[in-house]
Design a protein around this motif. Sequence first.
Motif, PDB file in Angstrom:
ATOM      1  N   ILE A 342       1.054  -1.227   0.032  1.00 30.96           N
ATOM      2  CA  ILE A 342      -0.009   0.019  -0.143  1.00 30.96           C
ATOM      3  C   ILE A 342       0.899   1.398   0.070  1.00 30.96           C
ATOM      4  N   PHE A 343       1.765   1.292   0.454  1.00 30.99           N
ATOM      5  CA  PHE A 343       2.829   2.348   0.693  1.00 30.99           C
ATOM      6  C   PHE A 343       3.439   2.640  -0.570  1.00 30.99           C
ATOM      7  N   VAL A 344       3.805   1.788  -1.311  1.00 33.53           N
ATOM      8  CA  VAL A 344       4.701   2.168  -2.425  1.00 33.53           C
ATOM      9  C   VAL A 344       3.453   2.460  -3.703  1.00 33.53           C
ATOM     10  N   SER A 345       2.204   1.754  -3.367  1.00 34.66           N
ATOM     11  CA  SER A 345       1.274   1.887  -4.325  1.00 34.66           C
ATOM     12  C   SER A 345       0.624   3.392  -4.248  1.00 34.66           C
ATOM     13  N   ASP A 346       0.670   3.847  -3.192  1.00 31.58           N
ATOM     14  CA  ASP A 346       0.172   5.158  -2.944  1.00 31.58           C
ATOM     15  C   ASP A 346       1.092   6.237  -3.429  1.00 31.58           C
ATOM     16  N   TYR A 347       2.274   5.796  -3.422  1.00 34.91           N
ATOM     17  CA  TYR A 347       3.528   6.695  -3.985  1.00 34.91           C
ATOM     18  C   TYR A 347       3.435   6.781  -5.771  1.00 34.91           C
ATOM     19  N   CYS A 348       3.422   5.730  -6.049  1.00 39.18           N
ATOM     20  CA  CYS A 348       3.622   5.606  -7.384  1.00 39.18           C
ATOM     21  C   CYS A 348       2.577   5.160  -8.398  1.00 39.18           C
ATOM     22  N   GLU A 349       1.250   5.056  -7.971  1.00 35.47           N
ATOM     23  CA  GLU A 349       0.229   4.774  -8.907  1.00 35.47           C
ATOM     24  C   GLU A 349       0.160   5.350 -10.134  1.00 35.47           C
ATOM     25  N   GLU A 350      -0.628   4.998 -11.269  1.00 32.65           N
ATOM     26  CA  GLU A 350      -0.383   5.425 -12.468  1.00 32.65           C
ATOM     27  C   GLU A 350      -0.699   6.968 -12.731  1.00 32.65           C
ATOM     28  N   SER A 351      -1.439   7.584 -11.964  1.00 30.13           N
ATOM     29  CA  SER A 351      -2.030   8.835 -12.139  1.00 30.13           C
ATOM     30  C   SER A 351      -0.966   9.960 -11.556  1.00 30.13           C
ATOM     31  N   ARG A 352       0.035   9.317 -10.861  1.00 26.01           N
ATOM     32  CA  ARG A 352       1.234  10.275 -10.422  1.00 26.01           C
ATOM     33  C   ARG A 352       2.304  10.359 -11.565  1.00 26.01           C
ATOM     34  N   THR A 353       2.219  11.754 -12.012  1.00 24.22           N
ATOM     35  CA  THR A 353       3.201  11.941 -13.273  1.00 24.22           C
ATOM     36  C   THR A 353       4.420  12.379 -12.946  1.00 24.22           C
ATOM     37  N   HIS A 354       5.073  12.730 -11.854  1.00 23.31           N
ATOM     38  CA  HIS A 354       6.058  13.338 -11.413  1.00 23.31           C
ATOM     39  C   HIS A 354       7.318  12.276 -11.832  1.00 23.31           C
ATOM     40  N   GLU A 355       8.349  12.746 -12.029  1.00 25.69           N
ATOM     41  CA  GLU A 355       9.413  11.756 -12.562  1.00 25.69           C
ATOM     42  C   GLU A 355       9.866  10.713 -11.583  1.00 25.69           C
ATOM     43  N   GLN A 356      10.090  11.239 -10.282  1.00 20.31           N
ATOM     44  CA  GLN A 356      10.433  10.327  -9.379  1.00 20.31           C
ATOM     45  C   GLN A 356       9.394   9.124  -9.096  1.00 20.31           C
ATOM     46  N   CYS A 357       8.087   9.484  -9.231  1.00 18.46           N
ATOM     47  CA  CYS A 357       7.031   8.572  -9.087  1.00 18.46           C
ATOM     48  C   CYS A 357       7.116   7.689 -10.282  1.00 18.46           C
ATOM     49  N   ARG A 358       7.385   8.148 -11.559  1.00 23.81           N
ATOM     50  CA  ARG A 358       7.317   7.226 -12.560  1.00 23.81           C
ATOM     51  C   ARG A 358       8.536   6.445 -12.568  1.00 23.81           C
ATOM     52  N   VAL A 359       9.693   6.783 -11.905  1.00 23.13           N
ATOM     53  CA  VAL A 359      10.759   5.865 -11.742  1.00 23.13           C
ATOM     54  C   VAL A 359      10.511   4.804 -10.768  1.00 23.13           C
ATOM     55  N   SER A 360       9.795   5.237  -9.936  1.00 25.99           N
ATOM     56  CA  SER A 360       9.447   3.972  -8.763  1.00 25.99           C
ATOM     57  C   SER A 360       8.577   3.089  -9.556  1.00 25.99           C
ATOM     58  N   ARG A 361       7.599   3.695 -10.335  1.00 34.55           N
ATOM     59  CA  ARG A 361       6.737   2.517 -10.945  1.00 34.55           C
ATOM     60  C   ARG A 361       7.312   1.671 -12.034  1.00 34.55           C
ATOM     61  N   GLU A 362       8.395   2.177 -12.501  1.00 32.37           N
ATOM     62  CA  GLU A 362       9.004   1.395 -13.715  1.00 32.37           C
ATOM     63  C   GLU A 362       9.816   0.303 -12.773  1.00 32.37           C
ATOM     64  N   MET A 363      10.370   0.598 -11.477  1.00 36.67           N
ATOM     65  CA  MET A 363      11.046  -0.432 -10.828  1.00 36.67           C
ATOM     66  C   MET A 363      10.019  -1.679 -10.297  1.00 36.67           C
ATOM     67  N   ILE A 364       8.707  -0.899  -9.909  1.00 37.00           N
ATOM     68  CA  ILE A 364       7.529  -2.097  -9.911  1.00 37.00           C
ATOM     69  C   ILE A 364       7.296  -2.912 -10.897  1.00 37.00           C
ATOM     70  N   LEU A 365       7.247  -2.262 -12.114  1.00 31.76           N
ATOM     71  CA  LEU A 365       6.875  -3.261 -13.443  1.00 31.76           C
ATOM     72  C   LEU A 365       8.047  -4.044 -13.497  1.00 31.76           C
ATOM     73  N   ASP A 366       9.417  -3.688 -13.351  1.00 33.50           N
ATOM     74  CA  ASP A 366      10.508  -4.428 -13.739  1.00 33.50           C
ATOM     75  C   ASP A 366      10.555  -5.718 -12.780  1.00 33.50           C
ATOM     76  N   MET A 367      10.084  -5.424 -11.536  1.00 39.73           N
ATOM     77  CA  MET A 367      10.153  -6.512 -10.658  1.00 39.73           C
ATOM     78  C   MET A 367       8.965  -7.487 -10.901  1.00 39.73           C
ATOM     79  N   VAL A 368       8.030  -7.282 -11.025  1.00 39.58           N
ATOM     80  CA  VAL A 368       6.739  -8.052 -11.695  1.00 39.58           C
ATOM     81  C   VAL A 368       7.035  -8.850 -12.935  1.00 39.58           C
TER      82      VAL A 368
END
Length: 440
Positions: A342-368
Motif C-alpha cells: 500500500i505504501f509504494v502503491s500510494d506513491y507511484c500509482e499510474e496517475s502520479r506523473t512526477h518523474e520520481q514517481c514514474r521511476v518508482s513505478r518502472e522499478m515495480i513493473l520490472d520486478m513484476v
Amino acid sequence: MRLGIFGGTFNPIHKGHINASLRFYDDARLDKLLIIPDRVPPHKQAQVASSEHRLNMLHLVYDDKDLCGDRNIEISDIELCREGKSYTIVTLRELKASYPTAKLFLYTGSDMFYTLESWKEGDEILRMCSIYTAAREVGERSRLEEYADIYRRKYGTECMIGDFAPVVSSSTQIRDCFGAQNDKKSCYFTNNLLTDSVNRYIMENGLYRKSEKERYDELINKARNNLREYVTEKRIGHIIGVKNTAELLADHFIRLGAELVREKVILAALLHDITKYMDQEKLCRRYGITLSEDDKASMQTVHAITGAYFAREHYGADDEIFGAVKHHTVGNEDMTLTEKIIFVSDYCEESRTHEQCRVSREMILDMVHDTHELSDSISKLDLITADILGKTVKYLYDSGLCVHSQTLKSFRSIILKYNNDPRFRLLSEKYPYPGKTALS
C-alpha cells in the motif's frame, strides 16, 4: 379461546421479536400464543438458517420461564412442515380447522399492516382475524389509525395498536455482524439485540458466518460504492490507481507463494484515503487518538491514522488492514508485506506523473515482470520502499518541512536490514540524514 399468531422468519429471533410478542400476548389478553417460523416467506430473499436451528433458538427464548413467565406460548412448525411458500391465509385456515371456536389475533409489523390488502387473499385475512400492530416510529400512530379505520369499515376488522415503542432491531444487521467475524467471538452489536442463550447458540453453531472471500468481497463493494460519499472525484482516481497497483503487486507475490490475502490488500487500498477530507481533530477526539508532536507538525498525514480507525469501525478492518492504512504516509519500522504494498502503491500509482514517481513505478513493473523468486521479490520491494522513503526524506529536508521521525526510522530499519547489500548502502549514501548516512 383468544389465539394469537406471531409469525416470521426469526433469522434469528431477537429482542425486537421477543418484546413485540410478549406485549402482543398481554395487550390482546390472549389465552395462547403460537410462534410460527415460516418456511419460504414470499417477501424475503435473505439467506435463512435451517429450520432446525431457527426452532432451537425459538425454544431457547420461549421455554425460558424467567423471560416469558406463565404465558401460554407454543412454538408451531405448521409452516415448516408445509411444502412451498408460506402464505398467511393457508396457515389461518389450518388453525381455524384445528381451533374452530377460537378467536384469531394476528400480529403484523407496522410496515406490513399498511399492505394487508395486497397479501394473498388479504380481504379474507382481514375478515378472519383481529389485527394487532405497533408504531415503529414517533408520529406513526395516526397513520396506523387511518388504515385501521379503513379495515374496520371495509371488512369489520378489529384492529389494535400497541402503546409501546418496539425495540429497533434488524435481523439483516445481526447476520452481517456475525458474518463479519472471522472467529467465534461475539459482537457488541448483537450482545444488545439477542438473548445470551441465542447469542451463544449462534456462535457455537457457526451460524451466519461467511467465508473470508465472501466477507471481503462484500466489504470491497461497499468501500467502492461509498467513495463518492467521502472523497472528491479526483481523489477517487488516485484511490483506484492505488488499488490497481496494489492488486498487481498482490497477484505477483501470491503467485510466488507469499501468504497474502488479495482481498485484504484491495480493501486497504480502497480505504487508505477514506478520511482525507474529514475534520481530523474531530476524528481524533472521537477515536481517542493522541497525536505526537511529529503528527501535529505533519497534519497532512494524520488522515492515515484516523482512516485506520474509521476502517476498523465501519469496515471491520483487522490488524493487517489497519496497519496498511495507518502507515501508508510515513511508513513504519518492520512493515508487513501488505503495508509495503500500500505504501509504494500510494506513491507511484499510474496517475502520479512526477518523474520520481514514474521511476518508482518502472522499478515495480520490472520486478513484476522479471523476478521469479519470492525472496528476490521481497528484497526488491524493500529496495523500492527504501528508495521512496529516502526520496521523501530528502524532499522534505530540502523544502524545509518537517520530516516525521517515523519516516526516518522506517528508512533506517530497511537499510540496516540489508547492511551488506551494496544496493541499499548506495541508497544510504544517496539519501543521507543531515550530516550522516542512515548506516552511520
